[in-house]
Design a protein around this motif. Structure first.
Motif, PDB file in Angstrom:
ATOM      1  N   PHE A  45      -7.040  -1.791   2.700  1.00 31.32           N
ATOM      2  CA  PHE A  45      -7.269  -3.042   1.992  1.00 31.32           C
ATOM      3  C   PHE A  45      -6.854  -4.208   2.889  1.00 31.32           C
ATOM      4  O   PHE A  45      -5.752  -4.215   3.452  1.00 31.32           O
TER       5      PHE A  45
ATOM      6  N   ASP B 254     -10.907   4.929  -4.675  1.00 29.75           N
ATOM      7  CA  ASP B 254     -10.302   3.656  -4.277  1.00 29.75           C
ATOM      8  C   ASP B 254      -9.574   3.770  -2.934  1.00 29.75           C
ATOM      9  O   ASP B 254      -9.120   2.758  -2.393  1.00 29.75           O
TER      10      ASP B 254
ATOM     11  N   TRP C 173      -9.687  -9.981  -1.468  1.00 28.61           N
ATOM     12  CA  TRP C 173      -9.237  -8.652  -1.049  1.00 28.61           C
ATOM     13  C   TRP C 173     -10.484  -7.831  -0.757  1.00 28.61           C
ATOM     14  O   TRP C 173     -11.376  -7.724  -1.594  1.00 28.61           O
TER      15      TRP C 173
ATOM     16  N   ALA D  29      -8.712   3.551   0.655  1.00 24.40           N
ATOM     17  CA  ALA D  29      -9.278   2.691   1.689  1.00 24.40           C
ATOM     18  C   ALA D  29      -8.155   1.891   2.340  1.00 24.40           C
ATOM     19  O   ALA D  29      -7.022   1.885   1.844  1.00 24.40           O
TER      20      ALA D  29
ATOM     21  N   GLN E 211      -2.895   0.470   3.959  1.00 17.77           N
ATOM     22  CA  GLN E 211      -3.572   1.690   3.512  1.00 17.77           C
ATOM     23  C   GLN E 211      -3.216   2.001   2.069  1.00 17.77           C
ATOM     24  O   GLN E 211      -2.041   2.016   1.690  1.00 17.77           O
TER      25      GLN E 211
ATOM     26  N   GLY F  72       0.813  -1.200   0.000  1.00 18.48           N
ATOM     27  CA  GLY F  72       0.000   0.000   0.000  1.00 18.48           C
ATOM     28  C   GLY F  72       0.852   1.259   0.000  1.00 18.48           C
ATOM     29  O   GLY F  72       2.075   1.197   0.125  1.00 18.48           O
TER      30      GLY F  72
ATOM     31  N   GLY G 116      -4.281  -5.378   7.302  1.00 15.86           N
ATOM     32  CA  GLY G 116      -4.671  -4.293   6.417  1.00 15.86           C
ATOM     33  C   GLY G 116      -3.494  -3.444   5.970  1.00 15.86           C
ATOM     34  O   GLY G 116      -2.483  -3.335   6.663  1.00 15.86           O
TER      35      GLY G 116
ATOM     36  N   ARG H 140     -11.897  -4.014   1.066  1.00 12.72           N
ATOM     37  CA  ARG H 140     -11.463  -2.675   1.407  1.00 12.72           C
ATOM     38  C   ARG H 140     -12.521  -1.982   2.256  1.00 12.72           C
ATOM     39  O   ARG H 140     -13.705  -2.279   2.152  1.00 12.72           O
TER      40      ARG H 140
ATOM     41  N   ARG I 104     -17.025  -2.512   5.080  1.00 13.23           N
ATOM     42  CA  ARG I 104     -16.011  -3.265   4.355  1.00 13.23           C
ATOM     43  C   ARG I 104     -16.681  -3.957   3.170  1.00 13.23           C
ATOM     44  O   ARG I 104     -17.754  -4.530   3.303  1.00 13.23           O
TER      45      ARG I 104
END
Length: 115
Positions: free
Chosen positions: A93, A89, A36, A91, A110, A9, A108, A38, A45
């Motif tokens: 993930f 997009d 996957w 978020a 970012q 990320g 997760g 997000r 989510r």
């Protein structure tokens, strides 16, 4: 206990690309269904993409044609290639892998899409 570790990320400009990785501590990614997800601030989510043990893939309408999920069994890793990224997009993930009686989540990573 199985660990799923996401990476890849970061901050990217609109139109840019990122590749996320989900590495498993055991060989479960080729057995279960890996997805996957997000979660954007203030939103639920949502599933972005998934891949089954047989290699079948599924994508949310919002990412079709832009994101690609893939798996490297030898590396126990699932990838999410994200192209043509948009601000929406942005978020956190998460990687998820589940079988009949088990389910694991990663911590997760970012993703921020901004100019």
């Amino acid at each position: 206990q199985v660990q799923l570790v996401e990476s890849g990320g970061g901050l990217v400009q609109p139109g840019g690309s990122l590749r996320l990785s989900c590495a498993a501590s055991r060989s479960i990614l080729s057995v279960g269904v890996t997805g996957w997800y997000r979660q954007a601030p203030g939103k639920q989510r949502e599933l972005v993409a998934s891949i089954t043990s047989g290699g079948s893939t599924n994508y949310a309408d919002s990412v079709k044609g832009r994101f690609t999920i893939s798996r490297d069994n030898a590396k126990n890793t699932v990838y999410l290639q994200m192209n043509s990224l948009k601000p929406e997009d942005t978020a956190v993930f998460y990687c998820n892998c589940k079988g009949r009686q088990w389910e694991f989540w990663g911590q997760g990573t970012q993703v921020t899409v901004s100019s």
